[in-house]
Design an enzyme around this catalytic site. Sequence first.
Site, PDB file in Angstrom:
ATOM      1  N   SER A 343      -8.707  -5.096  11.511  1.00  0.00           N
ATOM      2  CA  SER A 343      -7.322  -4.782  11.192  1.00  0.00           C
ATOM      3  C   SER A 343      -6.787  -5.731  10.123  1.00  0.00           C
ATOM      4  CB  SER A 343      -6.489  -4.804  12.474  1.00  0.00           C
ATOM      5  OG  SER A 343      -5.279  -4.113  12.304  1.00  0.00           O
ATOM      6  N   ASP A 457      -8.095   2.150  14.144  1.00  0.00           N
ATOM      7  CA  ASP A 457      -8.018   0.690  14.235  1.00  0.00           C
ATOM      8  C   ASP A 457      -9.144   0.105  15.088  1.00  0.00           C
ATOM      9  OD1 ASP A 457      -7.226  -1.968  14.498  1.00  0.00           O
ATOM     10  OD2 ASP A 457      -5.106  -1.453  14.575  1.00  0.00           O
TER      11      ASP A 457
END
Length: 588
Positions: A343, A457
């Site tokens: 991320s 993610d």
Amino acid sequence: MSLSDVTELLARSPMFAQLDAAAREALAQELVWLGLPGGRPLFKPGEPADALYLLKSGSLGVFDDRQPEDAGGLIRLIAAGECVGATSLLGGERRTRTVRALRDCELLRLDGHAFEAVLARHPHAMLGVARMAIERLQQRDLSANATSLPRTFAILPVDQSVPAHALAMQLGQVLETYGSCAVIDGEQGASRSSDWFAERERQWRFVIYLDASGDPLWRQRCLRQADVLLLPARAAQAARPWPDPTLLDPRYTGHRARHLILLHAGRQVGPGAAQRWRAPFSGELHHHHICSSADVARMARLVSGHGRGLVLAGGGARGLAHLGMLRALREAGHVFDAVGGTSIGAIIGAGVASDWELDAMTETFRRAFVQGRPLSDWTLPLVAMTRGRRASLMLRRAFGGLQIEDLPLPYFCVSTSLSGGGMAVHRHGPLWLWLRASSAIPGVLPPVLRHGRVHVDGALVNNLPTDVMAGDGIAHVTALDIRADIALLTTAEESATPPLWRLLLQRRQDIRRPGLVSTLVRAGMVNGETASEHRRNRANLLLTPPLEHIGMLDWKDWRRAIDAGYRYTLDVLDARARDAAAAVTMDE
């Protein structure tokens, strides 16, 4: 091999060195010499455990047969002077693992009945050996990263225009930091016997076999002697296959690591060179960009098992604390050889792997996240709350058309595949695209669709991928963690959202409800946070600054996040320095 030579070898072996002279001589008389060509198995699971082996020269690999052949399955290396098969023999069991020669090997075999005969004549000494063997090997099997470090390297250039001799000298100079190192070329090694090479490998901690002439016979000798294959080429030249085509296919290299060394004429990495030169190879292949002596030093640490890795966690706006932690680490002289993250940790890690100056990196990410507001292109939530266009443009502006392979430092980022497989580790392809995938918070940013697969993610499955870094053979891992332990608290008591008129009436009341985006962000990190504790334990240096005062989406607090990371890291490094000084004082 004479009896005195075998006795001397036993005296140098960690397992048999404790024996007295009489016991070593008795044992030496029972040992039988065995030659094992590279690629051949020594034994396989299920076979009778009827002997143990002392490796005289060469390199053996212990393999986990539960993994498919193309996945490697190499658990650890066995170097010259070590024993293999002792646990099964002494325990009266069958073999449980495959042991295979990674290169040409010479071994000394001790049959079970011969061991019992020596045990009968020297019971006290041999029982001590047995206890030590079982303890050492059981502990090694329980260790997550017990791989022995490689000791021999073959430099095999694509042609004679490559400055292979200079590279060998620079590599040897760096390896001297960790032990003695010798460079052997064709002039020194031509027509030598296997014993001559075994003696050199015994005398020196590292041996570099250099093929500077292109002689086919010497090149084959280099291949047979090496634990690691180093394949240098001039990056700017047109890519072409190696003189020995077996180097292109891992089936013929015996699970030995292959490293493509790309030598650049200038101070910058030439875009596209890695993809071009990697194209003829199949299977796992590492590559290194060499633009300076510092790059040679980094490559030397990585290929010899002394690399230092940096892992950065995801955490929304809190992740800007990474910039402060990096500043403190750089001021303290910390250098990293490989980078990985998830991320926002993947995004900032990509700046580190791009070798950006820290001030420039800070300004780039300030503009990108604070001024750019990448999560502000709201849309009808058919797939997510935002279109994702601003986030994609932000990453394109920051990293352009750079491919992951073109980064100066080895790099990976993590996403979650919703098409099966869970964690996806990205080491190749467009950098901006996989950074976008790694940070695609479900419900907030739309997923990345690529080659028929759906990626979101990486924090859902691995917010702190220290396990991935350690799996790459990195010796020391520094982890910059951003804990997701934000408690979403409320003063409301409800199971359904009230109608709009009631919400308007409650505006002046002290009623707090979590926002939609905050709920999605926090929910996306719950699973990754739960599984992160064992990954924190994989780090040699773990930094987790206190960031409770900064929200996951409070980009306006970027300076506070950076300052918090910087001050915390300074305190941790100072405490470690004091502890180290105190330990030295106690030793004195």
